[in-house]
Design a protein around this motif. Sequence first.
Motif, PDB file in Angstrom:
ATOM      1  N   UNK A 109      49.404 -57.248 -39.885  1.00  9.24           N
ATOM      2  CA  UNK A 109      48.616 -58.462 -39.678  1.00  9.24           C
ATOM      3  C   UNK A 109      49.216 -59.586 -40.518  1.00  9.24           C
ATOM      4  N   UNK A 110      48.816 -60.807 -40.180  1.00 14.08           N
ATOM      5  CA  UNK A 110      49.304 -61.991 -40.894  1.00 14.08           C
ATOM      6  C   UNK A 110      48.097 -62.738 -41.447  1.00 14.08           C
ATOM      7  N   UNK A 111      48.033 -62.831 -42.787  1.00 16.93           N
ATOM      8  CA  UNK A 111      46.881 -63.424 -43.463  1.00 16.93           C
ATOM      9  C   UNK A 111      47.255 -64.800 -44.003  1.00 16.93           C
ATOM     10  N   UNK A 198      45.513 -62.791 -38.420  1.00 20.55           N
ATOM     11  CA  UNK A 198      45.991 -62.646 -37.044  1.00 20.55           C
ATOM     12  C   UNK A 198      46.737 -61.324 -36.900  1.00 20.55           C
ATOM     13  N   UNK A 199      46.324 -60.491 -35.963  1.00 19.90           N
ATOM     14  CA  UNK A 199      47.059 -59.231 -35.740  1.00 19.90           C
ATOM     15  C   UNK A 199      48.433 -59.512 -35.149  1.00 19.90           C
ATOM     16  N   UNK A 200      49.373 -58.629 -35.431  1.00 20.84           N
ATOM     17  CA  UNK A 200      50.690 -58.731 -34.803  1.00 20.84           C
ATOM     18  C   UNK A 200      50.574 -58.409 -33.317  1.00 20.84           C
ATOM     19  N   UNK A 201      51.635 -58.688 -32.563  1.00 21.72           N
ATOM     20  CA  UNK A 201      51.597 -58.462 -31.111  1.00 21.72           C
ATOM     21  C   UNK A 201      51.333 -56.993 -30.783  1.00 21.72           C
ATOM     22  N   UNK A 202      52.018 -56.081 -31.499  1.00 18.34           N
ATOM     23  CA  UNK A 202      51.829 -54.653 -31.232  1.00 18.34           C
ATOM     24  C   UNK A 202      50.416 -54.213 -31.576  1.00 18.34           C
ATOM     25  N   UNK A 203      49.881 -54.719 -32.703  1.00 19.52           N
ATOM     26  CA  UNK A 203      48.518 -54.352 -33.084  1.00 19.52           C
ATOM     27  C   UNK A 203      47.509 -54.948 -32.107  1.00 19.52           C
ATOM     28  N   UNK A 204      47.769 -56.154 -31.616  1.00 20.71           N
ATOM     29  CA  UNK A 204      46.868 -56.762 -30.646  1.00 20.71           C
ATOM     30  C   UNK A 204      46.811 -55.935 -29.358  1.00 20.71           C
ATOM     31  N   UNK A 205      47.975 -55.406 -28.945  1.00 23.27           N
ATOM     32  CA  UNK A 205      48.002 -54.554 -27.752  1.00 23.27           C
ATOM     33  C   UNK A 205      47.170 -53.287 -27.979  1.00 23.27           C
ATOM     34  N   UNK A 206      47.262 -52.696 -29.172  1.00 13.20           N
ATOM     35  CA  UNK A 206      46.447 -51.520 -29.482  1.00 13.20           C
ATOM     36  C   UNK A 206      44.962 -51.857 -29.476  1.00 13.20           C
ATOM     37  N   UNK A 207      44.630 -53.028 -30.002  1.00 11.69           N
ATOM     38  CA  UNK A 207      43.225 -53.454 -30.026  1.00 11.69           C
ATOM     39  C   UNK A 207      42.693 -53.607 -28.605  1.00 11.69           C
TER      40      UNK A 207
END
Length: 294
Positions: A109-111, A198-207
């Motif tokens: 994630x990006x804080x 903000x979640x990363x692209x890969x983490x957003x896909x998992x979410x």
Amino acid sequence: MFVIAILLVIAAVVLFFVGRATDSKGLRFGALGAVLAGVFSLIVSMTYVISAYEVGVPVAFGKVGSPMTSGMHVKSPFTDVTTFSTRPVDLNLSDKDVVEVRSSQGGVMYAEVTVKWAVVPTKSVELYKLAGSEDAIQQRLVYPDSREIVRNVFARYSSEQGYASDREKINAEIGSLIKERLAPRGIDVTTVNLRNVKPSDSLQAQIDRKIQQQQATERATEAARTAKAEADRRRIEAEGIARANRILNDSLTDKVLMNQCIDAFKEAAAKNPVYTVPCANGSSAPVIVDGSKR
């Protein structure tokens, strides 16, 4: 200014002797003016003004003196003064300085964090020894320590807690740890604001996949609940009908049936000729009706 004062005094001495040798009043007045300018420059080099909301650290021949508060101070011509602002300063960890963190599950994630800090005037000497300047305080102390603490705190939480459910708790923990880390160094941290995660692209896909699975599970659970409710309704309805039939069957004796049959026959005979009617257990009672005679 001290060097200028020395040069002016030397120039005044030279002009004085040259004017004396040539009996020139102009050179003598020039020497007097140079002396006065030299004295003024010397006075200026020995005074220093600290502006409001600032603190000064004097250094003479490598020795650090006591902090100088706002106002006018007299110092040695050989003393250099480094000033620090006591106003709060914002450190924005965003854009190119955004903090990349990992959750306890490994999600990236990006804080974005803002740290508001200020120099404690009584600790300015210690800060000067640690950093040397106001910019160096932020780059050498506040910046790296804040980023390290943000990463460490997020590593103790899951991805979902980090970007959604426990953001306020994480923000409070980060603020407490940064204040605890920087306070002994003379830095007062007034506010820490976790502005965005903000979640990363890969983490957003998992979410997204997890949300879709949860929605599908909820729909299946609701369908199963509806089917069970319908089955229960039909079972209760069937049990009610069966119970009503048992009550009716238990109450219908031959005499009751015969009376009901006769009542039904009377109602029918009032409108149509009836010659024979089966009643009760199948036996028939021959009755002739022509519509007017009984």
